[in-house]
Design an enzyme around this catalytic site. Structure first.
Site, short mmCIF file in Angstrom:
data_model
loop_
_atom_site.label_atom_id
_atom_site.label_comp_id
_atom_site.label_asym_id
_atom_site.label_seq_id
_atom_site.Cartn_x
_atom_site.Cartn_y
_atom_site.Cartn_z
N VAL A 1 0.89 -1.02 0.06
CA VAL A 1 0.07 -0.10 -0.02
C VAL A 1 0.77 1.26 -0.14
CG1 VAL A 1 -0.20 0.35 2.29
CG2 VAL A 1 -2.05 1.13 0.97
N SER A 2 0.68 2.16 -0.67
CA SER A 2 1.36 3.60 -0.64
C SER A 2 0.76 4.67 -0.06
CB SER A 2 1.40 3.81 -2.30
OG SER A 2 0.30 4.16 -2.89
N THR A 3 -0.46 4.72 0.03
CA THR A 3 -0.97 6.04 0.53
C THR A 3 -1.97 5.93 1.65
OG1 THR A 3 -2.56 6.14 -1.19
CG2 THR A 3 -0.35 7.43 -1.56
#
Length: 539
Positions: A5-7
Site C-alpha cells: 500500500v502506498s498512501t
C-alpha cells in the site's frame, strides 16, 4: 503472498495491508494452500521497484525455490508499470514460480493466463497514467486559481479556512516567526550579501529550515527564487520530475496571483530578482587542478564530504602561488557555525590513497589479514541483526494489538471512530515504519553477501583496479575511484585514516569496457563475467 500500500487514501478505499492479507489468508485457507511467507511493502509506491525491500527479498526467495506460487490481491499491488510487471513475471517463471491474482481471477501457469496478465498490466498502467494526468490537470487548475499545491515553504502553514465550514477546506497563513527569517534573507541579499554569508549568519543565529536542518547556499537560493513569497503561485516548474529531476525544466511553468498573503513586497522582490539575474553568469574557472577524491574524503569533524578548495599567497618575489586542498563541504556551503575547513593538501591526500592501494597490492600478507578480518566480521554480523529483528517483531505485535484493541472498542460502540481516528493513523504509521525495517533486516539476513570472501578474488579485483587506476586518463580514474571507493576517513590530525572499498557486479561491466581495458594494457576484458556478490574491504 505479497501486499503493498502506498498512501492513506488507498487505505481508506479498502486497499489497506490488513484488508489485503485477510482476503489472501482466507483464500489460502479455503483452497488448502500453505502460506510460506507474507511479504509486505508498506507506504511505498508501485510506480517503480526502488525501495521495495520486501519485493527484493521475495525475488531472492524465489531464486532459492522456497515457494512455488505468488499470490497477490490485485496485480497493481505488484507493479503499476507494465515493463516492471512483465520483468517480475519473467523472473518468477525462470525459477518455476507461478503467479496468481485474487481480484483479477487468473494465474500465469497457462497461455491464456499469461495473455490476460499482460493485458491487465497494460490496462493497469493506462489506468495509472490516466489518474496521474487527471491529478495534474486538477493541480494546474488549482494553480491557475491561485491555490497552492504540495508542501508549503518556510514562512507558511495550512489552517482550517474560517470562511468555509467544510472540514477539508484549508487556508494558507503566514507563520510570523518564520516570516522574519524570510524577510531577513531577502534584505541581506538586497544589501549585497552573498549566499554563503547569509547561510552562515542564519546558522550562527540558530535558525532552521522547514525540515529542521541548517541553511545551505542551495536552500538560500531556492528561497530567493520562490515567487510564493511575493504572493504568487508557481506550478509545473519541472516536467516528469520522478524520472528527469532538474533536467526536466518546463518551458512554460504556471505563475498566477495567489490567494495567500505575500511576505516580501514587490519592490524588494524585483530588486532581489535583478541581482540574482546579474550574478547568474558562470564565472571563469578560478583555479586549475584535477581533484580525484572530491566527495570521497569525509570531514573528521562533521562527516560531510570534502570538496576542492584553494588558497592564494604571494612570495617575496611577488609571484602568486595557488595551493590546492580538500576542505569540508559543509563549511564551504553553510559557514563556520556548522563546521571548520579541516583542510588537507590535495597532493598529500591523493598520494596517500594511491600508495596505500599499492602497498596492499604488493604484500599478500597485509591483504590476507584484511580478508580474514572481513570474514570474521561476516561470521558474527548476523547476531546483532537477528536481535534487532526479534525486537522489531515484538514491537510489531504490540502495535498490532493496540490497533486491534481500538478497532474492537469501536465495533462495540465503546469509542467513537472520529475521536480515535488520529491515534489509529499514528499506530498505522508506526506499523508501516516497523514493517519496512523488518523487511530491510530480513533482506540483509538472507542476502548472499554474508558468505566468506575468497582471498584470490579480492587480490585479482585490487590488481585490476590498480592497473586501470594508474594507466587510464583522469576522467576514467576519477570515475573508477568514485565507483569503488565508498568512503575515505581522516583522523583528528587530518591524516588519511581508512579507505573503504566496495566491489560488486559493476566491477565486471567497468573492467570489460574496451576503452578502460586498453588503458590498463592487459586482459581485463570479460573477467569473471558472472554476477558477483558485493565485497567490502577497509584498508
Amino acid at each position: 503472498m505479497y501486499a503493498r500500500v502506498s498512501t492513506h487514501e488507498q487505505a481508506e478505499q479498502g486497499y489497506s495491508i490488513d484488508a489485503q492479507l485477510d482476503t489472501l489468508r482466507g483464500y489460502c485457507k479455503k483452497n488448502g494452500l500453505e502460506v510460506y511467507e507474507e511479504y509486505i511493502d508498506a507506504g511505498i509506491s508501485g510506480t517503480s521497484l526502488k525501495g521495495r525491500v520486501a519485493l527484493q527479498r521475495l525475488q531472492q526467495d524465489a531464486e532459492k525455490g522456497l515457494f512455488d506460487e505468488l499470490l497477490v490481491w490485485k496485480i497493481n499491488r505488484l507493479a503499476r508499470n507494465a515493463y516492471n510487471l512483465l520483468g517480475i513475471l519473467d523472473h518468477l517463471e525462470h525459477h518455476n514460480v507461478s503467479f496468481r491474482s485474487y481480484s483479477d481471477n487468473f494465474e500465469t501457469s497457462t497461455p491464456i493466463g499469461k495473455f490476460a496478465f499482460q493485458m491487465m498490466g497494460a490496462v493497469g498502467e493506462l489506468e495509472r497514467n490516466t489518474i496521474v494526468e487527471n491529478v495534474k490537470m486538477g493541480m494546474k487548475q488549482r494553480a491557475k486559481k491561485g491555490e497552492h499545491n504540495g508542501k508549503l515553504p518556510l514562512g507558511y502553514r495550512v489552517v482550517p479556512d474560517p470562511g468555509n465550514l467544510s472540514k477539508r477546506s484549508k487556508a494558507v497563513t503566514v507563520v510570523p516567526e518564520e516570516a522574519l527569517i524570510i524577510r531577513k534573507i531577502f534584505e541581506l541579499y538586497a544589501a549585497g550579501r552573498g549566499l554563503k554569508s547569509i547561510a552562515n549568519e542564519l546558522n550562527h543565529t540558530g535558525y532552521k529550515t522547514k525540515t529542521g536542518n541548517t541553511f545551505s547556499t542551495t536552500a538560500i537560493k531556492e528561497i530567493l527564487n520562490n515567487p510564493f513569497y511575493s504572493g504568487k503561485v508557481r506550478y509545473n516548474r519541472y516536467d516528469n520530475w520522478s524520472n528527469k529531476r532538474r533536467r526536466g525544466k518546463s518551458a512554460e511553468p504556471i505563475i498566477a496571483d495567489g490567494k495567500h498573503e505575500a511576505i516580501i513586497h514587490d519592490v524588494l522582490w524585483e530588486k532581489v530578482q535583478f541581482l540574482l539575474q546579474k550574478k547568474s553568469f558562470t564565472p571563469a574557472r578560478i583555479f586549475d587542478g584535477e581533484f580525484l577524491l572530491s566527495g570521497l574524503i569525509r570531514c573528521p569533524k562533521c562527516g560531510a564530504a570534502m570538496v576542492a578548495s584553494r588558497t592564494r599567497s604571494k612570495t617575496k618575489t611577488g609571484e602568486i602561488v595557488n595551493r590546492l586542498y580538500y576542505s569540508c563541504g559543509a563549511f564551504r556551503s553553510k559557514g563556520s557555525s556548522v563546521c571548520s575547513a579541516n583542510s588537507i593538501r590535495k597532493q598529500e591526500a591523493e598520494e596517500e590513497v594511491m600508495n596505500r592501494l599499492a602497498r596492499v597490492l604488493s604484500k599478500d600478507r597485509i591483504l590476507k589479514a584484511i580478508v580474514d578480518k572481513i570474514n570474521h566480521r561476516l561470521a558474527t554480523r548476523t547476531i546483532p541483526l537477528q536481535e534487532e529483528l526479534k525486537h522489531i517483531r515484538s514491537q510489531l505485535e504490540q502495535a498490532e494489538s493496540k490497533k486491534r484493541l481500538y478497532l474492537d472498542l469501536i465495533e462495540q460502540n465503546k469509542l467513537d471512530n472520529s475521536t480515535v481516528a488520529e491515534r489509529i493513523q499514528e499506530i498505522q504509521a508506526k506499523l508501516n515504519e516497523l514493517q519496512a525495517n523488518k523487511s530491510r533486516l530480513e533482506l540483509e539476513l538472507t542476502e548472499g553477501n554474508t558468505s566468506p570472501v575468497v582471498f584470490e578474488q579480492v587480490r585479482e579485483l585490487i590488481r585490476g583496479f590498480h592497473q586501470v587506476l594508474t594507466a587510464a586518463p583522469f576522467e576514467q580514474r576519477k570515475t573508477l575511484l568514485h565507483l569503488f571507493i565508498k568512503r575515505i576517513t581522516m583522523d583528528a590530525s587530518k591524516k588519511i585514516e581508512t579507505i573503504e572499498l566496495s566491489f560488486d557486479e559493476n566491477v565486471d561491466s567497468y573492467f570489460s569496457d574496451s576503452t578502460v581495458a586498453a588503458a590498463a594494457g592487459d586482459s581485463l576484458q570479460h573477467k569473471q563475467a558472472r554476477k558477483r556478490e558485493k565485497i567490502e574491504i577497509v584498508i
